[in-house]
Design a protein around this motif. Structure first.
Motif, PDB file in Angstrom:
ATOM      1  N   ALA A 142      42.977  50.917  42.991  1.00  0.00           N
ATOM      2  CA  ALA A 142      42.478  50.598  44.398  1.00  0.00           C
ATOM      3  C   ALA A 142      42.258  49.470  45.170  1.00  0.00           C
ATOM      4  N   ALA A 143      40.622  49.058  43.791  1.00  0.00           N
ATOM      5  CA  ALA A 143      39.528  48.317  44.094  1.00  0.00           C
ATOM      6  C   ALA A 143      40.207  46.698  43.677  1.00  0.00           C
ATOM      7  N   ILE A 144      40.664  47.113  42.675  1.00  0.00           N
ATOM      8  CA  ILE A 144      41.464  45.418  42.286  1.00  0.00           C
ATOM      9  C   ILE A 144      42.405  44.949  43.593  1.00  0.00           C
ATOM     10  N   ILE A 145      42.421  45.349  44.338  1.00  0.00           N
ATOM     11  CA  ILE A 145      43.930  44.231  45.700  1.00  0.00           C
ATOM     12  C   ILE A 145      42.579  43.849  46.489  1.00  0.00           C
ATOM     13  N   HIS A 146      41.583  44.231  46.609  1.00  0.00           N
ATOM     14  CA  HIS A 146      40.567  43.019  47.561  1.00  0.00           C
ATOM     15  C   HIS A 146      39.136  42.014  46.598  1.00  0.00           C
ATOM     16  N   ALA A 147      39.861  41.779  45.320  1.00  0.00           N
ATOM     17  CA  ALA A 147      39.348  41.275  43.793  1.00  0.00           C
ATOM     18  C   ALA A 147      39.513  39.513  44.317  1.00  0.00           C
ATOM     19  N   THR A 148      39.029  38.675  44.354  1.00  0.00           N
ATOM     20  CA  THR A 148      39.173  37.445  44.314  1.00  0.00           C
ATOM     21  C   THR A 148      39.693  36.907  43.550  1.00  0.00           C
ATOM     22  N   SER A 149      40.530  36.245  42.915  1.00  0.00           N
ATOM     23  CA  SER A 149      41.083  35.117  41.570  1.00  0.00           C
ATOM     24  C   SER A 149      40.416  35.161  40.626  1.00  0.00           C
ATOM     25  N   SER A 150      38.939  34.877  40.877  1.00  0.00           N
ATOM     26  CA  SER A 150      38.062  34.791  39.935  1.00  0.00           C
ATOM     27  C   SER A 150      37.237  36.129  38.765  1.00  0.00           C
ATOM     28  N   GLN A 151      37.694  36.753  40.393  1.00  0.00           N
ATOM     29  CA  GLN A 151      37.018  38.235  39.928  1.00  0.00           C
ATOM     30  C   GLN A 151      37.981  38.699  38.668  1.00  0.00           C
ATOM     31  N   ARG A 152      39.644  38.533  38.996  1.00  0.00           N
ATOM     32  CA  ARG A 152      41.073  38.663  38.136  1.00  0.00           C
ATOM     33  C   ARG A 152      40.354  37.876  37.581  1.00  0.00           C
ATOM     34  N   ASP A 153      40.567  37.034  37.238  1.00  0.00           N
ATOM     35  CA  ASP A 153      40.510  36.188  35.624  1.00  0.00           C
ATOM     36  C   ASP A 153      38.935  36.032  35.482  1.00  0.00           C
ATOM     37  N   PHE A 154      37.512  36.733  35.472  1.00  0.00           N
ATOM     38  CA  PHE A 154      37.049  37.319  34.953  1.00  0.00           C
ATOM     39  C   PHE A 154      37.197  38.580  33.831  1.00  0.00           C
ATOM     40  N   LEU A 155      37.868  39.877  34.987  1.00  0.00           N
ATOM     41  CA  LEU A 155      38.222  41.020  34.133  1.00  0.00           C
ATOM     42  C   LEU A 155      39.711  40.708  33.469  1.00  0.00           C
ATOM     43  N   VAL A 170      51.195  52.697  33.241  1.00  0.00           N
ATOM     44  CA  VAL A 170      51.689  51.484  34.246  1.00  0.00           C
ATOM     45  C   VAL A 170      50.764  50.893  34.790  1.00  0.00           C
ATOM     46  N   MET A 171      51.397  49.308  34.801  1.00  0.00           N
ATOM     47  CA  MET A 171      50.116  48.494  34.870  1.00  0.00           C
ATOM     48  C   MET A 171      50.152  47.216  36.479  1.00  0.00           C
ATOM     49  N   VAL A 172      50.246  48.709  37.390  1.00  0.00           N
ATOM     50  CA  VAL A 172      50.016  47.715  38.477  1.00  0.00           C
ATOM     51  C   VAL A 172      49.429  48.611  39.337  1.00  0.00           C
ATOM     52  N   ASP A 173      48.244  48.070  40.502  1.00  0.00           N
ATOM     53  CA  ASP A 173      47.956  48.124  41.282  1.00  0.00           C
ATOM     54  C   ASP A 173      48.253  48.988  42.266  1.00  0.00           C
ATOM     55  N   VAL A 174      47.556  49.863  43.437  1.00  0.00           N
ATOM     56  CA  VAL A 174      48.117  50.843  44.619  1.00  0.00           C
ATOM     57  C   VAL A 174      49.382  50.225  45.452  1.00  0.00           C
ATOM     58  N   ASN A 175      49.277  48.727  45.530  1.00  0.00           N
ATOM     59  CA  ASN A 175      50.721  47.715  46.132  1.00  0.00           C
ATOM     60  C   ASN A 175      51.318  47.009  45.034  1.00  0.00           C
ATOM     61  N   HIS A 176      51.593  48.134  43.726  1.00  0.00           N
ATOM     62  CA  HIS A 176      52.542  47.025  43.083  1.00  0.00           C
ATOM     63  C   HIS A 176      52.751  45.941  42.379  1.00  0.00           C
ATOM     64  N   ARG A 177      51.744  45.495  43.127  1.00  0.00           N
ATOM     65  CA  ARG A 177      50.812  44.008  41.677  1.00  0.00           C
ATOM     66  C   ARG A 177      50.501  43.760  40.439  1.00  0.00           C
ATOM     67  N   GLN A 178      50.826  43.362  39.582  1.00  0.00           N
ATOM     68  CA  GLN A 178      50.407  43.615  38.138  1.00  0.00           C
ATOM     69  C   GLN A 178      48.591  43.576  37.575  1.00  0.00           C
ATOM     70  N   LEU A 179      48.960  44.215  36.648  1.00  0.00           N
ATOM     71  CA  LEU A 179      47.153  44.519  37.262  1.00  0.00           C
ATOM     72  C   LEU A 179      46.484  42.767  36.554  1.00  0.00           C
ATOM     73  N   PRO A 180      44.956  42.879  36.059  1.00  0.00           N
ATOM     74  CA  PRO A 180      44.742  41.077  35.296  1.00  0.00           C
ATOM     75  C   PRO A 180      45.891  41.319  33.911  1.00  0.00           C
ATOM     76  N   TRP A 181      45.800  42.186  33.345  1.00  0.00           N
ATOM     77  CA  TRP A 181      46.471  42.306  31.998  1.00  0.00           C
ATOM     78  C   TRP A 181      47.430  42.747  31.717  1.00  0.00           C
ATOM     79  N   ASP A 182      48.560  42.593  30.850  1.00  0.00           N
ATOM     80  CA  ASP A 182      49.619  42.838  30.679  1.00  0.00           C
ATOM     81  C   ASP A 182      49.818  44.171  29.480  1.00  0.00           C
TER      82      ASP A 182
END
Length: 231
Positions: A142-155, A170-182
């Motif tokens: 839920a929180a990752i949908i508000h992350a900046t690009s730099s925060q996603r890259d860091f994680l 299941v490696m997708v966020d609440v909006n069904h976008r891929q998480l920063p990890w495969d």
């Protein structure tokens, strides 16, 4: 009932995690297996917030190391000042060169935010010279949908331990976008009797928290603790 699937038990490892309220017999756990899959690693709660210390951590960590386990500590994050939390964790984890380090990011009354997750992990990275992993499930999704690009890259540069009580992560966020990890480094597939089998191992209570590492014991050992901070 559904169970974790594998084709070769030598290419899968189990990891148990627990805190002082969970009874454990480390000798029995070290000798245990489920359908040929062994449990060579344990992750134990060490601290929470700015001052709490799990009273069982130090003794159990020493016992686990002596029993031949790969050992890691986790910190349960809160909304308290990040550097104070990191100091609490590192002081009481007293990590050796082989101690894995993790942040537990989940819902609680004193809620840590995503920016605090990044700051905490970075503080541990800088203090130890190697990376701190992140444990989470729906809270991060839920929180990752508000992350900046730099925060996603860091994680993405840090190991992810996913809590998802299902046979396949299941490696997708609440909006069904891929998480920063495969894929997750660890997948906690069961806890409190929920999720696929097994729900325990010899030496653990029924409904134990168990995670799977998709690789051999040698591969898990080589990746434990987590990598050094990239220069």
């Amino acid at each position: 009932m559904t169970q974790i699937s594998f084709t070769d038990p030598a290419q899968v490892c189990l990891v148990a995690d627990f805190y002082h309220g969970n009874p454990v017999d480390l000798a029995k756990l070290r000798a245990s297996s489920w359908n040929g899959i062994r449990c060579p690693g344990v992750i134990m709660k060490c601290t929470q917030g700015a001052s709490y210390v799990d009273p069982a951590y130090r003794g159990r960590a020493t016992q686990a190391e002596n029993a031949g386990f790969l050992v890691a500590a986790y910190h349960f994050g809160t909304a308290e000042p990040v550097q104070t939390q990191a100091n609490n964790f590192l002081t009481h984890a007293a990590p050796t060169a082989t101690t894995g380090l993790w942040l537990d990011f989940e819902d609680n009354k004193s809620q840590m935010g995503l920016s605090q997750v990044v700051d905490f992990v970075d503080a541990v990275d800088q203090a130890t010279g190697r990376t701190c992993g992140v444990y989470s499930g729906n809270t991060l999704k839920a929180a990752i949908i508000h992350a900046t690009s730099s925060q996603r890259d860091f994680l993405a540069a840090h190991a992810f331990w996913l809590a998802d009580y299902a046979p396949v992560p299941v490696m997708v966020d609440v909006n069904h976008r891929q998480l920063p990890w495969d894929v997750p480094f660890l997948h906690q597939f069961t806890g409190d009797g929920n999720g696929p089998l097994p729900h325990t191992l010899d030496g653990l209570q029924s409904g134990a928290d168990l995670s799977v590492f998709r690789g051999s014991a040698e591969q898990m050992s080589a990746a434990w603790p987590l990598p050094k901070v990239a220069s």
